[in-house]
Scaffold this motif. Structure first.
Motif, PDB file in Angstrom:
ATOM      1  N   PHE A  43     134.884 -72.978  26.781  1.00  0.00           N
ATOM      2  CA  PHE A  43     134.686 -72.985  25.334  1.00  0.00           C
ATOM      3  C   PHE A  43     133.367 -73.672  24.967  1.00  0.00           C
ATOM      4  CE2 PHE A  43     139.379 -72.416  25.171  1.00  0.00           C
ATOM      5  CZ  PHE A  43     139.374 -71.229  24.466  1.00  0.00           C
ATOM      6  N   PHE A  44     133.035 -74.758  25.661  1.00  0.00           N
ATOM      7  CA  PHE A  44     131.746 -75.414  25.439  1.00  0.00           C
ATOM      8  C   PHE A  44     130.600 -74.496  25.859  1.00  0.00           C
ATOM      9  CE2 PHE A  44     134.280 -79.398  25.777  1.00  0.00           C
ATOM     10  CZ  PHE A  44     133.949 -79.914  24.536  1.00  0.00           C
ATOM     11  N   ALA A  45     130.812 -73.747  26.934  1.00  0.00           N
ATOM     12  CA  ALA A  45     129.762 -72.864  27.440  1.00  0.00           C
ATOM     13  C   ALA A  45     129.410 -71.767  26.441  1.00  0.00           C
ATOM     14  CB  ALA A  45     130.193 -72.249  28.772  1.00  0.00           C
ATOM     15  N   ILE A  46     130.410 -71.226  25.756  1.00  0.00           N
ATOM     16  CA  ILE A  46     130.138 -70.179  24.757  1.00  0.00           C
ATOM     17  C   ILE A  46     129.176 -70.695  23.703  1.00  0.00           C
ATOM     18  CG2 ILE A  46     131.156 -68.852  22.854  1.00  0.00           C
ATOM     19  CD1 ILE A  46     133.650 -68.524  24.591  1.00  0.00           C
ATOM     20  N   ARG A  47     129.425 -71.884  23.244  1.00  0.00           N
ATOM     21  CA  ARG A  47     128.605 -72.452  22.177  1.00  0.00           C
ATOM     22  C   ARG A  47     127.204 -72.832  22.665  1.00  0.00           C
ATOM     23  NH1 ARG A  47     129.737 -76.915  17.751  1.00  0.00           N
ATOM     24  NH2 ARG A  47     128.227 -76.048  16.352  1.00  0.00           N
ATOM     25  N   TYR A  48     127.116 -73.384  23.865  1.00  0.00           N
ATOM     26  CA  TYR A  48     125.848 -73.913  24.350  1.00  0.00           C
ATOM     27  C   TYR A  48     124.986 -72.860  25.051  1.00  0.00           C
ATOM     28  CZ  TYR A  48     122.610 -77.396  26.139  1.00  0.00           C
ATOM     29  OH  TYR A  48     121.500 -78.122  26.407  1.00  0.00           O
TER      30      TYR A  48
END
Length: 184
Positions: A43-48
């Motif tokens: 989920f963090f990867a999608i945003r970053y």
């Protein structure tokens, strides 16, 4: 990981350490535990990193989890020697993650926050990953066996150096089909 590291409960990284702990505490399969350990970081990867990079990483995590599940259940592991297994697992893990990072993906887990920090601070991704994983290694060592932290640090030392080498490797394209190929 399934052939060389997991039979000895040696985590190759933070997500693998979390998977080993979930396997130890809840008796979940290692492949399923890897999925659970990676969900939050994806989920963090999608945003970053965006959708394309995250999709590649999801494919990598899916392939890894499925392979770990299959090998753990179907392939009998003959323990050759702990140190040989440790070195072989470290080398294969380092090569695999290094290639994934160069291809614009990751193996998931702690690679995601390590790449975020390394990109932001302009640090080496392998060294950042080593620092993040130490905490999980200590927890794994406290829960399962104190020797694991030593083996996990050795694994991280070899694999992160291989990751950094592959990440920084300059590959020159050789083109034999250009008009000036003889002048090179």
């Amino acid at each position: 990981m399934s052939l060389f590291l997991f039979p000895h409960s040696i985590p190759s990284g933070g997500a693998a350490g979390i998977a080993i702990l979930m396997n130890h505490w809840f008796h979940l399969s290692l492949g399923f535990s890897l999925w659970i350990a990676n969900i939050v970081f994806l989920f963090f990867a999608i945003r970053y990193f965006g959708y394309t990079w995250t999709f590649r990483t999801i494919l990598s995590v899916a392939t890894t989890s499925t392979t770990v599940n299959f090998i753990t259940l179907q392939v009998p592991h003959i323990h050759v020697h702990l140190l040989l297994d440790l070195i072989a697992g470290s080398v294969f893990f380092g090569i695999g993650v290094g290639i994934l990072i160069r291809a614009g993906a990751s193996s998931g887990g702690m690679v995601i926050p390590a790449l975020m920090i390394a990109t932001y601070k302009n640090w080496s991704p392998g060294k950042v990953m080593m620092g993040i994983n130490l905490l999980i290694f200590l927890l794994t060592a406290l829960v399962i066996d104190y020797k694991i932290v030593i083996f996990a640090i050795i694994c991280q030392f070899f694999s992160t150096n291989i990751i950094d080498y592959i990440y920084e490797l300059k590959i020159h394209k050789i083109s034999f089909l250009t008009a000036n190929w003889r002048k090179r």
